[in-house]
Design a protein around this motif. Sequence first.
Motif, PDB file in Angstrom:
ATOM      1  N   SER A   1     -71.751 -19.077 142.915  1.00  0.00           N
ATOM      2  CA  SER A   1     -70.915 -18.174 143.611  1.00  0.00           C
ATOM      3  C   SER A   1     -71.298 -18.533 145.387  1.00  0.00           C
ATOM      4  O   SER A   1     -70.685 -17.858 146.114  1.00  0.00           O
ATOM      5  N   HIS A   2     -72.254 -19.442 145.484  1.00  0.00           N
ATOM      6  CA  HIS A   2     -72.335 -20.042 146.824  1.00  0.00           C
ATOM      7  C   HIS A   2     -71.520 -21.080 147.249  1.00  0.00           C
ATOM      8  O   HIS A   2     -71.660 -22.089 146.571  1.00  0.00           O
ATOM      9  N   PRO A   3     -70.633 -20.851 148.165  1.00  0.00           N
ATOM     10  CA  PRO A   3     -69.652 -22.045 148.549  1.00  0.00           C
ATOM     11  C   PRO A   3     -70.525 -23.363 148.763  1.00  0.00           C
ATOM     12  O   PRO A   3     -70.053 -24.250 148.296  1.00  0.00           O
ATOM     13  N   ASN A   4     -71.661 -23.161 149.356  1.00  0.00           N
ATOM     14  CA  ASN A   4     -72.289 -24.291 149.967  1.00  0.00           C
ATOM     15  C   ASN A   4     -73.129 -25.218 148.606  1.00  0.00           C
ATOM     16  O   ASN A   4     -73.690 -26.206 148.937  1.00  0.00           O
ATOM     17  N   MET A   5     -72.992 -24.557 147.615  1.00  0.00           N
ATOM     18  CA  MET A   5     -73.706 -24.982 146.429  1.00  0.00           C
ATOM     19  C   MET A   5     -72.750 -25.325 145.353  1.00  0.00           C
ATOM     20  O   MET A   5     -73.397 -25.510 143.997  1.00  0.00           O
ATOM     21  N   SER A   6     -71.511 -25.257 145.533  1.00  0.00           N
ATOM     22  CA  SER A   6     -70.629 -25.121 144.474  1.00  0.00           C
ATOM     23  C   SER A   6     -69.984 -26.533 144.377  1.00  0.00           C
ATOM     24  O   SER A   6     -69.607 -27.222 145.650  1.00  0.00           O
ATOM     25  N   ARG A   7     -69.445 -26.961 143.192  1.00  0.00           N
ATOM     26  CA  ARG A   7     -68.821 -28.244 142.919  1.00  0.00           C
ATOM     27  C   ARG A   7     -69.865 -29.605 143.570  1.00  0.00           C
ATOM     28  O   ARG A   7     -69.383 -30.364 144.061  1.00  0.00           O
ATOM     29  N   LYS A   8     -71.060 -29.258 142.992  1.00  0.00           N
ATOM     30  CA  LYS A   8     -72.158 -30.162 143.523  1.00  0.00           C
ATOM     31  C   LYS A   8     -71.988 -31.235 142.318  1.00  0.00           C
ATOM     32  O   LYS A   8     -71.971 -30.916 141.072  1.00  0.00           O
ATOM     33  N   LYS A   9     -72.553 -32.675 142.714  1.00  0.00           N
ATOM     34  CA  LYS A   9     -72.733 -33.605 141.614  1.00  0.00           C
ATOM     35  C   LYS A   9     -74.160 -34.161 141.741  1.00  0.00           C
ATOM     36  O   LYS A   9     -75.077 -33.820 142.458  1.00  0.00           O
ATOM     37  N   GLN A  10     -74.584 -35.018 140.789  1.00  0.00           N
ATOM     38  CA  GLN A  10     -75.884 -35.494 140.569  1.00  0.00           C
ATOM     39  C   GLN A  10     -76.043 -36.769 139.856  1.00  0.00           C
ATOM     40  O   GLN A  10     -75.087 -36.968 138.909  1.00  0.00           O
ATOM     41  N   ILE A  11     -76.764 -37.779 140.166  1.00  0.00           N
ATOM     42  CA  ILE A  11     -77.013 -39.026 139.348  1.00  0.00           C
ATOM     43  C   ILE A  11     -78.530 -39.409 139.425  1.00  0.00           C
ATOM     44  O   ILE A  11     -79.052 -38.867 140.270  1.00  0.00           O
ATOM     45  N   PRO A  12     -78.954 -39.469 137.962  1.00  0.00           N
ATOM     46  CA  PRO A  12     -80.321 -39.653 137.868  1.00  0.00           C
ATOM     47  C   PRO A  12     -80.569 -41.252 138.489  1.00  0.00           C
ATOM     48  O   PRO A  12     -79.731 -41.896 138.965  1.00  0.00           O
ATOM     49  N   CYS A  13     -81.888 -41.403 138.502  1.00  0.00           N
ATOM     50  CA  CYS A  13     -82.283 -42.469 139.174  1.00  0.00           C
ATOM     51  C   CYS A  13     -83.384 -43.413 138.410  1.00  0.00           C
ATOM     52  O   CYS A  13     -84.366 -42.984 137.980  1.00  0.00           O
ATOM     53  N   ILE A  14     -82.988 -44.394 137.840  1.00  0.00           N
ATOM     54  CA  ILE A  14     -83.747 -45.245 136.649  1.00  0.00           C
ATOM     55  C   ILE A  14     -84.584 -46.285 137.379  1.00  0.00           C
ATOM     56  O   ILE A  14     -83.817 -47.395 138.007  1.00  0.00           O
ATOM     57  N   THR A  15     -85.763 -46.249 137.307  1.00  0.00           N
ATOM     58  CA  THR A  15     -86.630 -47.381 138.061  1.00  0.00           C
ATOM     59  C   THR A  15     -87.501 -47.903 136.973  1.00  0.00           C
ATOM     60  O   THR A  15     -88.355 -47.558 136.375  1.00  0.00           O
ATOM     61  N   SER A  16     -87.013 -49.280 136.733  1.00  0.00           N
ATOM     62  CA  SER A  16     -87.570 -50.039 135.505  1.00  0.00           C
ATOM     63  C   SER A  16     -88.334 -51.168 136.116  1.00  0.00           C
ATOM     64  O   SER A  16     -87.780 -52.035 136.788  1.00  0.00           O
ATOM     65  N   MET A  17     -89.689 -51.502 135.767  1.00  0.00           N
ATOM     66  CA  MET A  17     -90.194 -52.456 135.668  1.00  0.00           C
ATOM     67  C   MET A  17     -90.667 -53.165 134.273  1.00  0.00           C
ATOM     68  O   MET A  17     -91.758 -53.678 134.160  1.00  0.00           O
ATOM     69  N   LEU A  18     -89.897 -52.819 133.371  1.00  0.00           N
ATOM     70  CA  LEU A  18     -89.921 -53.231 132.052  1.00  0.00           C
ATOM     71  C   LEU A  18     -89.605 -54.896 132.161  1.00  0.00           C
ATOM     72  O   LEU A  18     -88.778 -55.242 132.741  1.00  0.00           O
ATOM     73  N   THR A  19     -90.432 -55.357 131.310  1.00  0.00           N
ATOM     74  CA  THR A  19     -90.088 -56.949 131.050  1.00  0.00           C
ATOM     75  C   THR A  19     -89.502 -57.322 129.954  1.00  0.00           C
ATOM     76  O   THR A  19     -89.064 -58.431 129.866  1.00  0.00           O
ATOM     77  N   LYS A  20     -89.206 -56.353 129.058  1.00  0.00           N
ATOM     78  CA  LYS A  20     -88.578 -56.637 127.612  1.00  0.00           C
ATOM     79  C   LYS A  20     -87.436 -55.621 127.331  1.00  0.00           C
ATOM     80  O   LYS A  20     -87.722 -54.443 128.018  1.00  0.00           O
ATOM     81  N   GLU A  21     -86.809 -55.511 126.455  1.00  0.00           N
ATOM     82  CA  GLU A  21     -86.160 -54.480 126.013  1.00  0.00           C
ATOM     83  C   GLU A  21     -86.871 -53.551 124.547  1.00  0.00           C
ATOM     84  O   GLU A  21     -87.850 -54.003 124.285  1.00  0.00           O
ATOM     85  N   VAL A  22     -86.537 -52.324 125.043  1.00  0.00           N
ATOM     86  CA  VAL A  22     -87.475 -51.496 124.177  1.00  0.00           C
ATOM     87  C   VAL A  22     -86.507 -50.809 122.999  1.00  0.00           C
ATOM     88  O   VAL A  22     -85.544 -50.277 123.318  1.00  0.00           O
TER      89      VAL A  22
END
Length: 255
Positions: free
Chosen positions: A228-249
């Motif tokens: 109901s707050h206009p400044n907080m409506s219709r907002k999006k999000q994207i996760p952030c993956i930080t990988s230091m893996l050296t192989k597949e899991v």
Amino acid sequence: MPRNIQTQQEFLSDVYKMDYPRRGKAIVINNKQFRSHLQLPDRNGTDQDASALSCRFAELDFDVELKNDQTVQQMLTLMKQVAAEDHSDADCFACAILTHGEDGEILNPFKGNKCETLAGKPKLFFIQACRGTQFDDGADLNVADASGIQDVEMGPPTTIHKIPAEADFLVAYSVVPGFYSWRNSTNGSWFIQALQHHLEQHGRDMDLLRILTRVNKSVAYNFQSNTSHPNMSRKKQIPCITSMLTKEVYFTPKD
């Protein structure tokens, strides 16, 4: 404490060895209520996140421990205690942190020689927390074909000496630095909803980084704030993956 000794063949493989007797420990830290002096609101919906993620970890053969309402010091102490344990017979370690707050020092006890029995093994962290107060307004999408980039294959090393202290970590944040991380008070957070769904669908047959790419897509495309707050409506999000893996899991089933 026993060291994690890898054979030459295991070291050169492109897939982590996942046939130890145990999958390993998975810690789920579920912070819903906070001390009054912090003046932080209850994280309604987090119990749904904790329950769903604990189930997914158990299905993937982890030994799951759920810890509720931990202070920063308690979390750091817990991580030091876990890092001091003997993980020689375990494939990996996983930890999910559901809380308020921003980045901390939670990984440090597992780095380098501080946790020798997890050296060369995946150390997986999933963090559902705000990393700032900015809102993502999103952007209009124009779909176009993009050409691929050819990979350059490097030859394998001929001698095993050391691995970097920061190697073999994966940290999956619910949001990029500086931004607000959304949570539904009934269904749980966007990130954990997507993560547990894709672990349920593909946890046995898909590399973890591919799974997390699908999690990114789900959060980016399937969720949008509606308040109901206009400044907080219709907002999006994207996760952030930080990988230091050296192989597949791959979480191959245990016999």
